[in-house]
Design a protein around this motif. Sequence first.
Motif, mmCIF file in Angstrom:
data_model
loop_
_atom_site.group_PDB
_atom_site.id
_atom_site.type_symbol
_atom_site.label_atom_id
_atom_site.label_comp_id
_atom_site.label_asym_id
_atom_site.label_seq_id
_atom_site.Cartn_x
_atom_site.Cartn_y
_atom_site.Cartn_z
ATOM 1 N N ARG A 145 0.834 -1.213 0.000
ATOM 2 C CA ARG A 145 0.000 0.000 0.000
ATOM 3 C C ARG A 145 0.866 1.259 0.000
ATOM 4 N NH1 ARG A 145 -5.326 -1.570 1.799
ATOM 5 N NH2 ARG A 145 -6.106 -2.433 -0.165
ATOM 6 N N ARG A 149 0.530 4.150 -2.749
ATOM 7 C CA ARG A 149 -0.013 5.449 -2.341
ATOM 8 C C ARG A 149 1.036 6.552 -2.321
ATOM 9 N NH1 ARG A 149 -4.796 4.393 1.926
ATOM 10 N NH2 ARG A 149 -5.750 2.727 0.718
ATOM 11 N N ARG A 155 1.218 -1.153 -9.943
ATOM 12 C CA ARG A 155 0.946 -2.561 -9.654
ATOM 13 C C ARG A 155 2.057 -3.175 -8.803
ATOM 14 N NH1 ARG A 155 -0.107 -1.601 -14.699
ATOM 15 N NH2 ARG A 155 2.011 -2.215 -15.253
ATOM 16 N N PHE A 173 -6.459 -7.459 0.100
ATOM 17 C CA PHE A 173 -6.424 -7.107 -1.328
ATOM 18 C C PHE A 173 -7.516 -7.793 -2.148
ATOM 19 C CE2 PHE A 173 -2.018 -6.440 0.186
ATOM 20 C CZ PHE A 173 -1.988 -5.063 0.002
ATOM 21 N N TRP A 174 -8.510 -8.363 -1.487
ATOM 22 C CA TRP A 174 -9.563 -9.107 -2.174
ATOM 23 C C TRP A 174 -10.206 -8.302 -3.303
ATOM 24 C CZ3 TRP A 174 -10.854 -14.047 -2.343
ATOM 25 C CH2 TRP A 174 -12.083 -14.405 -2.900
ATOM 26 N N ALA A 175 -10.417 -7.009 -3.047
ATOM 27 C CA ALA A 175 -11.115 -6.171 -4.040
ATOM 28 C C ALA A 175 -10.200 -5.099 -4.621
ATOM 29 C CB ALA A 175 -12.339 -5.522 -3.385
ATOM 30 N N ASP A 176 -8.877 -5.284 -4.500
ATOM 31 C CA ASP A 176 -7.911 -4.263 -4.931
ATOM 32 C C ASP A 176 -7.136 -4.763 -6.147
ATOM 33 O OD1 ASP A 176 -5.857 -2.479 -5.300
ATOM 34 O OD2 ASP A 176 -5.307 -2.350 -3.181
ATOM 35 N N PRO A 177 -7.497 -4.290 -7.356
ATOM 36 C CA PRO A 177 -6.848 -4.812 -8.565
ATOM 37 C C PRO A 177 -5.403 -4.345 -8.746
ATOM 38 C CG PRO A 177 -8.338 -3.031 -9.137
ATOM 39 C CD PRO A 177 -8.513 -3.274 -7.662
ATOM 40 N N SER A 178 -4.920 -3.446 -7.901
ATOM 41 C CA SER A 178 -3.537 -2.968 -8.059
ATOM 42 C C SER A 178 -2.522 -3.927 -7.444
ATOM 43 C CB SER A 178 -3.382 -1.568 -7.450
ATOM 44 O OG SER A 178 -3.684 -1.583 -6.070
ATOM 45 N N VAL A 179 -3.005 -4.928 -6.708
ATOM 46 C CA VAL A 179 -2.096 -5.885 -6.073
ATOM 47 C C VAL A 179 -2.454 -7.304 -6.494
ATOM 48 C CG1 VAL A 179 -1.310 -6.860 -3.875
ATOM 49 C CG2 VAL A 179 -1.619 -4.381 -4.109
ATOM 50 N N HIS A 202 -11.326 -9.164 -8.684
ATOM 51 C CA HIS A 202 -10.775 -8.803 -9.996
ATOM 52 C C HIS A 202 -9.848 -9.886 -10.546
ATOM 53 C CE1 HIS A 202 -12.368 -4.730 -9.360
ATOM 54 N NE2 HIS A 202 -11.911 -4.849 -8.123
ATOM 55 N N THR A 204 -7.317 -11.165 -9.181
ATOM 56 C CA THR A 204 -5.924 -10.818 -8.887
ATOM 57 C C THR A 204 -5.410 -11.577 -7.665
ATOM 58 O OG1 THR A 204 -6.811 -8.855 -7.792
ATOM 59 C CG2 THR A 204 -5.822 -8.540 -9.980
#
Length: 309
Positions: A145, A149, A155, A173-179, A202, A204
Amino acid sequence: MATLYLTHPDALRHLTPPGHPERVERMGAIGRVLDDPRFAGLMRQEAPLAGLDSARLAHSDRHVDAIAAASPAEGIVQLDPDTWMSPGSLDAALRAAGAAERAVQAVLAGEAANAFCGLRPPGHHAEIDKAMGFCLFNQAAIAARRAIRDHGLERVAIVDWDVHHGNGTQDIFWADPSVLYVSTHEHPLYPGTGARSERGEHDTILNLPLPAGTDGAAYREVFEGIVVPRVDAFQPDLIIISAGFDAHRRDPLANLALAAEDFGWMTRALMDVADHRCGGRIVSVLEGGYDLAALGGSVAAHVEMLMQA
Ligand SMILES: [Zn+2]
């Protein structure tokens, strides 16, 4: 450029009950091997103390405030069947987070080729809202993070080769497509999550459960055939390794059959992806590993390979 090694004496102040596998002596096992002359080329720094705001990057305010409030003035308190806090635990966890953040900063600034954070308690079982499985805060997640940030990365890939599934990192990170979160782990085993079907909102998250008895040859097949191509295709700007060493055949908490040199091989495989995608940038964070001799030998193989960057 050198490999950065971060640790801090505060990692010795997190006390667990007699007989608990996640114990102070783990730090000595790592310290002793890294004192060997072959590691003289490491760039050594003390881990800075992160603030509670760093923990809030990956955890709810409720969780961070609850951990701070649970910190005992004396003795040890039990948070769940496996997870304890002593008066030094909060600082130990914040040093582990601070190390991971400092490692990200140093690697992204080009001060170090890559970095290994050798502190405890581990972090990958700590969920957004819950301490569990020896873990208070999730330092690998905090580092990812922070990289996104504050350092502008798009990514980050987290590869978790600890023998247990990193339910906490998956939760965060379940809903975080950047990871991208990739985990190899023995299954069935604690904490019970990590089925192939758990893929995140996503797609990911990639879980690779392995049966008891899986050895180095089979592990390498999974790594070469699935882990490396997936991480490469994600085009990460940074790779974070949740480096647990409890898949070693001597480990008392699990039943996989890796040897120290397998961790060196996996390190090289991820270094090759990092060379291809992100200038070799790898930050490695200690997770589990409970047989002291196996832990020392495996960390040595891992760090020796990182130093060949
Ligand atoms: Zn583990």
